[in-house]
Design a protein around this motif. Sequence first.
Motif, PDB file in Angstrom:
ATOM      1  N   THR A  18      18.724   3.548  -2.694  1.00  0.00           N
ATOM      2  CA  THR A  18      17.904   4.621  -2.964  1.00  0.00           C
ATOM      3  C   THR A  18      17.109   4.029  -4.006  1.00  0.00           C
ATOM      4  N   LEU A 123      14.048  12.291  -3.006  1.00  0.00           N
ATOM      5  CA  LEU A 123      14.668  10.933  -2.756  1.00  0.00           C
ATOM      6  C   LEU A 123      15.635  10.683  -3.730  1.00  0.00           C
ATOM      7  N   GLY A 127      18.988  11.417  -2.380  1.00  0.00           N
ATOM      8  CA  GLY A 127      19.428  10.040  -1.738  1.00  0.00           C
ATOM      9  C   GLY A 127      20.649   9.584  -1.962  1.00  0.00           C
ATOM     10  N   GLU A 131      23.558   8.117   0.629  1.00  0.00           N
ATOM     11  CA  GLU A 131      23.828   6.724   0.560  1.00  0.00           C
ATOM     12  C   GLU A 131      25.348   6.326   0.391  1.00  0.00           C
ATOM     13  N   TYR A 143      17.400   5.837   6.994  1.00  0.00           N
ATOM     14  CA  TYR A 143      16.191   6.369   6.583  1.00  0.00           C
ATOM     15  C   TYR A 143      15.061   5.757   7.268  1.00  0.00           C
ATOM     16  N   ALA A 171      11.003  10.390   6.548  1.00  0.00           N
ATOM     17  CA  ALA A 171      12.379   9.567   6.070  1.00  0.00           C
ATOM     18  C   ALA A 171      13.028  10.510   5.035  1.00  0.00           C
ATOM     19  N   VAL A 175      17.064  12.606   4.934  1.00  0.00           N
ATOM     20  CA  VAL A 175      17.727  12.578   3.893  1.00  0.00           C
ATOM     21  C   VAL A 175      18.164  13.972   3.575  1.00  0.00           C
TER      22      VAL A 175
END
Length: 266
Positions: A18, A123, A127, A131, A143, A171, A175
Amino acid sequence: MVVPVHDINPVRRTPWITWLLIGVNIVVFLLTPAAASTGVTRDSLGELCRQEAFYERYGAVPRELVDNRPLPTVATGEVGVGPGGPGCVIERRWYDKIPALSVLFSMFLHGGWLHLLGNMLFLWVFGNNVEDRFGRLRFLLFYLFCGYAAAYGFALANATQTQPLVGASGAVSGVLGAYLMLFPRARVWSLVPILLFIPLRLPAWFVLGLWFALQWLYSSGYAVSNAGSVAYLAHLVGFVVGMMIALPLRERRPPGTTRRSGRVRA
């Protein structure tokens, strides 16, 4: 729209991917013509022509993606004078371009500072947990796949459009969709526009559900946004794809959790 700034959802490991994605997006943006534009004053025609040429060359053009071949004529980045007055010069394309590869490039290009910072904020907030659940390599592949799905989904619905798509929005939307599936009850500190901006702790399902609803309203034409030219349909596609990919992971016990009294605790 509410603006998320922090979620109360600790992770078990450092979100290196990330952070790497955020760093690469910022560095790439600083190397593009849009970095010189502050958004406060109107750009000159020369600056606009250079930006148009750059994004046509490296952005994902829907018509190119559908036809799988680059446009025959493109902007040169120079200013010329035609019958209608000054404008950007259009000539026969002089460079090679692989449309499928342009989707990858476009995921790291942005049209301005607000475009970049908005994507990176989302993000940053969401993110790390996705992740953490996916694992680093799988998260990176996830992603990129969501970005490709969003770009091609938009292109199929707008097959004749020649305006380039740029930005990490597709993208990042993936997420957000994955986060909604995996952590719907997580609490998210958000700025809510009530008179001014008031910080409130809201459930993720509300924040992300509201975000998705607004994208759908703008995409369908039931509401009008003042954000300019935005590919809202790409956001919807990325979000739904992210939800679908994350759905099988909802009931899976993450590594490092313990089972007590028949319940899983992270």
